[in-house]
Motif scaffolding. Structure first.
Motif, PDB file in Angstrom:
ATOM      1  N   GLY A  52       0.852  -1.184   0.063  1.00 45.94           N
ATOM      2  CA  GLY A  52      -0.061  -0.061  -0.011  1.00 45.94           C
ATOM      3  C   GLY A  52       0.903   1.140   0.183  1.00 45.94           C
ATOM      4  O   GLY A  52       0.586   2.104  -0.703  1.00 45.94           O
ATOM      5  N   GLU A  53       1.823   1.326   0.782  1.00 45.34           N
ATOM      6  CA  GLU A  53       2.892   2.621   0.683  1.00 45.34           C
ATOM      7  C   GLU A  53       3.413   2.823  -0.638  1.00 45.34           C
ATOM      8  O   GLU A  53       3.864   3.794  -1.185  1.00 45.34           O
ATOM      9  N   THR A  56       0.895   4.202  -2.889  1.00 44.22           N
ATOM     10  CA  THR A  56       0.609   5.631  -2.465  1.00 44.22           C
ATOM     11  C   THR A  56       1.750   6.551  -2.520  1.00 44.22           C
ATOM     12  O   THR A  56       1.969   7.607  -2.328  1.00 44.22           O
ATOM     13  N   LEU A  81      -2.738  12.243   3.286  1.00 43.16           N
ATOM     14  CA  LEU A  81      -3.438  10.713   2.960  1.00 43.16           C
ATOM     15  C   LEU A  81      -4.169  10.418   4.249  1.00 43.16           C
ATOM     16  O   LEU A  81      -3.945  10.709   5.335  1.00 43.16           O
ATOM     17  N   GLN A  83      -7.748   7.856   5.642  1.00 39.29           N
ATOM     18  CA  GLN A  83      -8.470   6.830   5.477  1.00 39.29           C
ATOM     19  C   GLN A  83      -9.808   7.027   6.294  1.00 39.29           C
ATOM     20  O   GLN A  83      -9.767   7.274   7.574  1.00 39.29           O
ATOM     21  N   THR A  92      -9.183  -1.735   3.283  1.00 40.97           N
ATOM     22  CA  THR A  92      -8.202  -1.373   2.171  1.00 40.97           C
ATOM     23  C   THR A  92      -6.884  -2.165   2.374  1.00 40.97           C
ATOM     24  O   THR A  92      -6.294  -2.741   1.197  1.00 40.97           O
ATOM     25  N   THR A 171      -7.644  10.132  -0.176  1.00 37.41           N
ATOM     26  CA  THR A 171      -7.851   8.403   0.701  1.00 37.41           C
ATOM     27  C   THR A 171      -7.052   7.566  -0.084  1.00 37.41           C
ATOM     28  O   THR A 171      -6.770   7.620  -1.127  1.00 37.41           O
ATOM     29  N   VAL A 172      -6.947   6.510   0.632  1.00 40.99           N
ATOM     30  CA  VAL A 172      -5.865   5.528  -0.060  1.00 40.99           C
ATOM     31  C   VAL A 172      -6.630   4.818  -0.865  1.00 40.99           C
ATOM     32  O   VAL A 172      -6.042   4.424  -1.869  1.00 40.99           O
TER      33      VAL A 172
END
Length: 310
Positions: A52-53, A56, A81, A83, A92, A171-172
């Protein structure tokens, strides 16, 4: 004995089977695909945060008010960023792991899809299908890599439309969605030349016709690139220029293939109900074999006043 005889029965060489057998085979292929995805999903759950990192990473993030003030003084935009909700982090997390597992298991479920279709294909069609997988995968990965390279350049342009004094909350889920959509758009767009080449090899589309379509194709490629990419000229050019080059490359291959096909088969371009041209050029005809003769060359004696013909 009857059951073993059925299981050992020879398969139809043309791949024909009852509908129930088709459904049973489809079920087996789906189960094998899921058996490949589920273990990868479990493994990906342990690395979902790192993945995820990585997704993003193209987003310029301001983690403190000081970084936000510095970005505004420099005339740049950054985002925060976020959530939303209590269940958003978990959903997610699972979403990232599932996408990773599906992409990683692509060779397995693509092979299962190919194995399900292969019995109904001819030998030449199987060869073309294998070539499609061999060349289509690098093309898709090239498009995906290009999309990932484009994101860090396109996101600041999109943030540049923000109002002065506003704070961007991204958002993510939004980052994952735009990343996946852009990767799919670029990867599938890079399959265009492969589709055109397959149509040419199958005799559906000629290179001459593809060359005649170049103006309309360039326009369609430009419109498609403008629709699927962020609203900036750089993104559109990054997608439109490589696809246009690949289109002309596919057209060149089709022209060469048509010339080779015409040299080996002059009647290849004729329709099934169209007669080919007749060659009426006179040719020298050699003399046929003589009738049975004696060793000295004189005619063979008749039998009872009649020869063999009468």
């Amino acid at each position: 004995m009857l059951k073993s005889a059925r299981t050992k029965a020879a398969k139809d060489p043309e791949g024909r089977m009852p509908l129930v057998e088709h459904l049973r085979e489809l079920r087996n292929r789906l189960v094998k695909s899921l058996l490949a995805i589920v273990p990868l999903l479990i493994v990906a759950m342990f690395y979902a945060k790192d993945i995820g990192e990585f997704i993003t990473e193209p987003l310029p993030i301001c983690r403190t008010d000081a970084e936000l003030a510095e970005a505004r003084e420099a005339g740049e935009r950054c985002a925060t960023l976020s959530q939303m909700g209590l269940t958003s982090p978990f959903t997610t997390y699972v979403k990232v792991a599932l996408l990773t597992a599906v992409v990683t298991a692509a060779p397995v479920w693509l092979y299962q899809f190919w194995a399900f279709l292969a019995p109904g294909l001819h030998r030449s069609e199987k060869k073309y299908a294998l070539s499609t997988v061999a060349f289509g995968t690098p093309l898709f990965l090239t498009g995906a890599a290009l999309a990932h390279w484009l994101l860090p350049h396109a996101i600041p342009v999109l943030l540049g439309f923000s109002l002065d004094g506003s704070t961007n909350l991204v958002t993510v889920d939004d980052m994952i969605d735009i990343s996946v959509k852009l990767v799919l758009a670029f990867g599938l767009a890079f399959q265009l030349p492969l589709v055109l080449i397959l149509l040419n090899l199958g005799g559906v589309l000629s290179g001459k016709r593809m060359l005649g379509w170049w103006r309309a194709m360039v326009m369609c490629i430009s419109v498609f690139a403008a629709m699927v990419t962020p609203t900036d000229p750089l993104s559109m050019l990054v997608l439109a220029v490589p696809i246009t080059v690949l289109y002309f490359g596919a057209t060149g291959f089709a022209l060469i293939n048509d010339r080779r096909r015409a040299a080996s088969d002059p009647d290849a371009d004729l329709d099934d109900d169209e007669a080919s041209e007749l060659d009426l050029t006179p040719e020298t005809v050699s003399a046929g074999p003589l009738l049975p003769e004696q060793s000295d060359g004189s005619p063979a004696p008749r039998r009872g006043g009649f020869d063999d013909a009468t």
